[in-house]
Design a protein around this motif. Structure first.
Motif, PDB file in Angstrom:
ATOM      1  N   CYS A  86      41.153  27.364  36.228  1.00 42.90           N
ATOM      2  CA  CYS A  86      41.518  28.777  36.373  1.00 42.90           C
ATOM      3  C   CYS A  86      40.212  29.564  36.443  1.00 42.90           C
ATOM      4  N   LYS A  87      39.859  30.051  37.640  1.00 48.61           N
ATOM      5  CA  LYS A  87      38.573  30.701  37.863  1.00 48.61           C
ATOM      6  C   LYS A  87      38.779  32.086  38.464  1.00 48.61           C
ATOM      7  N   LEU A  88      38.025  33.048  37.939  1.00 48.31           N
ATOM      8  CA  LEU A  88      38.051  34.421  38.436  1.00 48.31           C
ATOM      9  C   LEU A  88      36.833  34.638  39.330  1.00 48.31           C
ATOM     10  N   VAL A  89      37.076  35.007  40.605  1.00 47.59           N
ATOM     11  CA  VAL A  89      35.998  35.228  41.563  1.00 47.59           C
ATOM     12  C   VAL A  89      35.967  36.715  41.917  1.00 47.59           C
ATOM     13  N   PRO A  90      34.927  37.459  41.518  1.00 43.90           N
ATOM     14  CA  PRO A  90      34.849  38.893  41.837  1.00 43.90           C
ATOM     15  C   PRO A  90      34.676  39.123  43.328  1.00 43.90           C
ATOM     16  N   VAL A  91      35.346  40.177  43.846  1.00 46.88           N
ATOM     17  CA  VAL A  91      35.193  40.548  45.255  1.00 46.88           C
ATOM     18  C   VAL A  91      34.871  42.030  45.433  1.00 46.88           C
ATOM     19  N   ARG A  92      35.062  42.868  44.392  1.00 47.58           N
ATOM     20  CA  ARG A  92      34.711  44.280  44.442  1.00 47.58           C
ATOM     21  C   ARG A  92      34.082  44.672  43.111  1.00 47.58           C
ATOM     22  N   PHE A  93      33.105  45.605  43.194  1.00 48.97           N
ATOM     23  CA  PHE A  93      32.382  46.002  41.993  1.00 48.97           C
ATOM     24  C   PHE A  93      32.381  47.519  41.866  1.00 48.97           C
ATOM     25  N   GLY A  94      32.335  47.963  40.597  1.00 43.23           N
ATOM     26  CA  GLY A  94      32.211  49.383  40.306  1.00 43.23           C
ATOM     27  C   GLY A  94      30.800  49.714  39.881  1.00 43.23           C
ATOM     28  N   ALA A  95      30.685  50.764  39.082  1.00 40.44           N
ATOM     29  CA  ALA A  95      29.368  51.210  38.637  1.00 40.44           C
ATOM     30  C   ALA A  95      28.823  50.269  37.566  1.00 40.44           C
ATOM     31  N   GLU A  96      27.514  50.388  37.320  1.00 37.61           N
ATOM     32  CA  GLU A  96      26.895  49.599  36.258  1.00 37.61           C
ATOM     33  C   GLU A  96      27.442  50.052  34.914  1.00 37.61           C
ATOM     34  N   SER A  97      27.789  49.073  34.061  1.00 36.34           N
ATOM     35  CA  SER A  97      28.340  49.397  32.747  1.00 36.34           C
ATOM     36  C   SER A  97      27.260  49.562  31.690  1.00 36.34           C
ATOM     37  N   CYS A  98      26.089  48.989  31.919  1.00 34.26           N
ATOM     38  CA  CYS A  98      24.971  49.148  30.983  1.00 34.26           C
ATOM     39  C   CYS A  98      23.689  48.792  31.729  1.00 34.26           C
ATOM     40  N   GLU A  99      22.562  48.896  31.052  1.00 31.75           N
ATOM     41  CA  GLU A  99      21.287  48.593  31.680  1.00 31.75           C
ATOM     42  C   GLU A  99      21.180  47.097  31.976  1.00 31.75           C
ATOM     43  N   GLY A 100      20.377  46.791  32.965  1.00 30.04           N
ATOM     44  CA  GLY A 100      20.152  45.395  33.306  1.00 30.04           C
ATOM     45  C   GLY A 100      20.998  44.897  34.445  1.00 30.04           C
ATOM     46  N   ASN A 101      21.439  45.806  35.342  1.00 29.72           N
ATOM     47  CA  ASN A 101      22.217  45.412  36.525  1.00 29.72           C
ATOM     48  C   ASN A 101      23.520  44.710  36.154  1.00 29.72           C
ATOM     49  N   VAL A 102      24.177  45.174  35.083  1.00 28.93           N
ATOM     50  CA  VAL A 102      25.485  44.645  34.684  1.00 28.93           C
ATOM     51  C   VAL A 102      26.554  45.558  35.257  1.00 28.93           C
ATOM     52  N   ARG A 103      27.407  45.010  36.129  1.00 21.12           N
ATOM     53  CA  ARG A 103      28.418  45.805  36.823  1.00 21.12           C
ATOM     54  C   ARG A 103      29.816  45.417  36.377  1.00 21.12           C
ATOM     55  N   THR A 104      30.749  46.345  36.564  1.00 21.68           N
ATOM     56  CA  THR A 104      32.153  46.061  36.298  1.00 21.68           C
ATOM     57  C   THR A 104      32.799  45.477  37.558  1.00 21.68           C
ATOM     58  N   VAL A 105      33.735  44.575  37.358  1.00 23.53           N
ATOM     59  CA  VAL A 105      34.481  43.957  38.458  1.00 23.53           C
ATOM     60  C   VAL A 105      35.816  44.690  38.580  1.00 23.53           C
ATOM     61  N   THR A 106      36.063  45.316  39.724  1.00 23.53           N
ATOM     62  CA  THR A 106      37.287  46.101  39.913  1.00 23.53           C
ATOM     63  C   THR A 106      38.363  45.366  40.708  1.00 23.53           C
ATOM     64  N   ARG A 107      38.004  44.299  41.389  1.00 26.66           N
ATOM     65  CA  ARG A 107      38.977  43.502  42.142  1.00 26.66           C
ATOM     66  C   ARG A 107      38.476  42.067  42.175  1.00 26.66           C
ATOM     67  N   ALA A 108      39.415  41.119  42.034  1.00 28.05           N
ATOM     68  CA  ALA A 108      38.995  39.718  41.974  1.00 28.05           C
ATOM     69  C   ALA A 108      40.117  38.815  42.464  1.00 28.05           C
ATOM     70  N   LYS A 109      39.727  37.588  42.851  1.00 29.03           N
ATOM     71  CA  LYS A 109      40.674  36.533  43.183  1.00 29.03           C
ATOM     72  C   LYS A 109      40.750  35.576  41.992  1.00 29.03           C
ATOM     73  N   LEU A 110      41.983  35.226  41.620  1.00 27.66           N
ATOM     74  CA  LEU A 110      42.199  34.290  40.513  1.00 27.66           C
ATOM     75  C   LEU A 110      42.694  32.969  41.099  1.00 27.66           C
ATOM     76  N   PHE A 111      41.831  31.938  41.055  1.00 28.58           N
ATOM     77  CA  PHE A 111      42.179  30.617  41.569  1.00 28.58           C
ATOM     78  C   PHE A 111      42.757  29.781  40.431  1.00 28.58           C
ATOM     79  N   VAL A 112      43.937  29.214  40.663  1.00 29.17           N
ATOM     80  CA  VAL A 112      44.642  28.444  39.632  1.00 29.17           C
ATOM     81  C   VAL A 112      44.999  27.072  40.192  1.00 29.17           C
ATOM     82  N   GLU A 113      44.784  26.052  39.374  1.00 35.12           N
ATOM     83  CA  GLU A 113      45.132  24.682  39.744  1.00 35.12           C
ATOM     84  C   GLU A 113      45.682  23.968  38.521  1.00 35.12           C
ATOM     85  N   GLY A 114      46.682  23.128  38.724  1.00 32.92           N
ATOM     86  CA  GLY A 114      47.271  22.406  37.607  1.00 32.92           C
ATOM     87  C   GLY A 114      48.385  21.494  38.074  1.00 32.92           C
ATOM     88  N   PHE A 115      49.261  21.126  37.130  1.00 28.73           N
ATOM     89  CA  PHE A 115      50.388  20.269  37.485  1.00 28.73           C
ATOM     90  C   PHE A 115      51.558  20.521  36.543  1.00 28.73           C
TER      91      PHE A 115
END
Length: 253
Positions: A86-115
């Motif tokens: 189960c992996k979250l892949v970011p595809v859209r970003f918002g503003a930086e949430s803090c110093e150090g180029n840390v951004r918020t993820v506003t849209r993502a793809k959730l890949f799921v695999e199992g049985f």
């Protein structure tokens, strides 16, 4: 002769078949321990799992399950879901949430695999048959899109950077030096969002691909199954806690 235990009770003997060894436990004393707490005048920072989103995925699967020996009737089917990836892949970003180029993820793809693990109990023949057990694992995979309105808290992800500085040739200012560089790297190690199972609702139709008559058997079970799978998406985050406010109760006069 089977094992048994005979106990005399007055004029009657009580027979206890199939005895096993048992031990009567002695009760132990217990008392409340005093925990070692953070002082009340501090506001500690905790690193805890934060729920980013909770989503229900609909999984639709069709499969053929061989039965050996053949079955005349399906008795019971038990099901469970196992998530292997189960992996979250970011595809859209918002503003930086803090110093150090840390951004918020506003849209993502959730890949799921199992049985889906199925435990099938079935009868082998119509008259005096045996009950057999067949375990089958039905794989599935897919993805879903998480939009801004589906996030309780936006994930954060820090970017890494790499730069290279060049130098001019001191003997000829018209050309650069190819043997001298200054490198600078910045690496940010992120907390990987992960998933947690909440619930699974199964809706399925199981049948023989070829209709069988009374007294006949079938060796293949075809299933069409729909699973509404609910997952939590979490990420370890730092949260500052107001220790002075914990446990306080304010009442109105």
């Amino acid at each position: 002769m089977s094992e048994q235990n005979i106990t005399n009770s007055g004029d009657c003997s009580i027979i206890r078949p199939c005895p096993v060894d048992a031990v009567t436990l002695t009760p132990l004393s217990d008392e409340v321990a005093r925990p070692n707490l953070v002082p009340a005048n501090l506001n500690p920072i905790l690193k805890v799992p934060v729920v980013l989103a909770e989503t229900t995925l609909q999984i639709v699967v069709e499969a053929n399950i061989p039965l050996n020996p053949p079955a005349s009737e399906i008795k019971r089917v038990f099901k469970d879901v196992f998530i292997t990836q189960c992996k979250l892949v970011p595809v859209r970003f918002g503003a930086e949430s803090c110093e150090g180029n840390v951004r918020t993820v506003t849209r993502a793809k959730l890949f799921v695999e199992g049985f889906i693990r199925k435990d099938i109990e079935y009868a082998t023949t119509n008259c005096n048959g045996f009950i057999r057990d067949r375990i089958a694992t039905v794989p599935f995979s897919g993805f879903a899109e998480l939009t801004p309105g589906e996030f309780f808290v936006f994930p954060t992800i820090g970017g890494s950077s790499e730069s290279r500085s060049r130098f001019i040739n001191p003997k000829n200012s018209d050309i650069p030096r190819l043997d001298k560089y200054f490198f600078e790297n910045n690496v940010f190690y992120n907390e990987q969002p992960y998933c947690e199972l909440v619930s699974a609702d199964f809706f399925e139709l199981d049948f023989s691909p070829c209709p069988t008559g009374v007294g006949e058997s079938f060796d293949t079970l075809r299933e069409k199954i729909v699973v509404d799978l609910t997952l939590k998406v979490l990420q370890l985050r730092q949260v500052r806690v107001n220790a002075l406010g914990l446990g306080e109760h304010h009442s109105k006069d």
